[in-house]
Enzyme design. Structure first.
Site, PDB file in Angstrom:
ATOM      1  N   HIS A  55      -2.228  -3.142  -7.367  1.00 22.06           N
ATOM      2  CA  HIS A  55      -1.199  -3.085  -6.319  1.00 22.06           C
ATOM      3  C   HIS A  55      -0.247  -4.285  -6.376  1.00 22.06           C
ATOM      4  CE1 HIS A  55      -3.681  -6.083  -4.358  1.00 22.06           C
ATOM      5  NE2 HIS A  55      -2.708  -6.263  -3.471  1.00 22.06           N
ATOM      6  N   HIS A  58       4.425  -7.151  -5.062  1.00 19.17           N
ATOM      7  CA  HIS A  58       3.297  -6.649  -4.264  1.00 19.17           C
ATOM      8  C   HIS A  58       3.679  -5.323  -3.623  1.00 19.17           C
ATOM      9  CE1 HIS A  58       0.324  -6.462  -1.037  1.00 19.17           C
ATOM     10  NE2 HIS A  58      -0.344  -7.402  -1.667  1.00 19.17           N
TER      11      HIS A  58
END
Length: 156
Positions: free
Chosen positions: A63, A78
């Site tokens: 992620h 992110h």
């Protein structure tokens, strides 16, 4: 003779609507605990490199990814809020630590439907985790950004 230093930019890592980092619904980002940057509400599910750099960190959950330029600027891309809890479900990584990438090279892909079905937001942050003695200027008057094409941060 004086040489004018070439301006350095980070391009948007994802296409979508640009918002201020302060407006992200997570204190770690909105209070800039990780660093200065911007957030994008994605309208595509491909994450690309914001500049020519080396991949310095790939989280097991895929992620987030860490990148470093040759002159030491470190950034984190992110995807989502609390998406680490998905343990990689809904994410695919296309690079490894140590890979050298260029602006626009694909880094990650994510499945918005999978992430949102689990109750997570897909807002994506581009955060400068060190200043490398450079001033960070967020480009003004940005509304929509195109991945790998829209200049989003300038380093002076």
């Amino acid at each position: 003779m004086f040489f004018k230093k070439e301006r350095q930019f980070a391009f948007s890592p994802v296409s979508g609507k640009v918002i201020n980092l302060e407006d992200v619904n997570d204190d770690v980002f909105s209070k800039k605990m990780m660093g200065e940057g911007v957030a994008i509400i994605p309208d595509e599910m491909q994450i690309v490199s914001p500049f020519n750099c080396t991949v310095t960190a790939v989280l097991d959950s895929n992620h987030a990814i860490g990148l470093t330029t040759d002159d030491g600027i470190e950034v984190i891309v992110h995807v989502g809020l609390d998406t680490v809890n998905l343990k990689g479900r809904g994410f695919k990584c296309f690079v490894n630590e140590g890979d050298i990438v260029k602006v626009g090279d694909q880094l990650l892909a994510f499945d918005k439907d999978v992430i949102e079905a689990e109750g997570y937001d897909t807002i994506t942050m581009l955060v400068v985790s060190n200043t490398n003695s450079k001033q960070i200027v967020i480009m003004e008057n940005l509304d929509l950004a195109k991945a790998g094409q829209t200049k989003i941060i300038e380093f002076i």
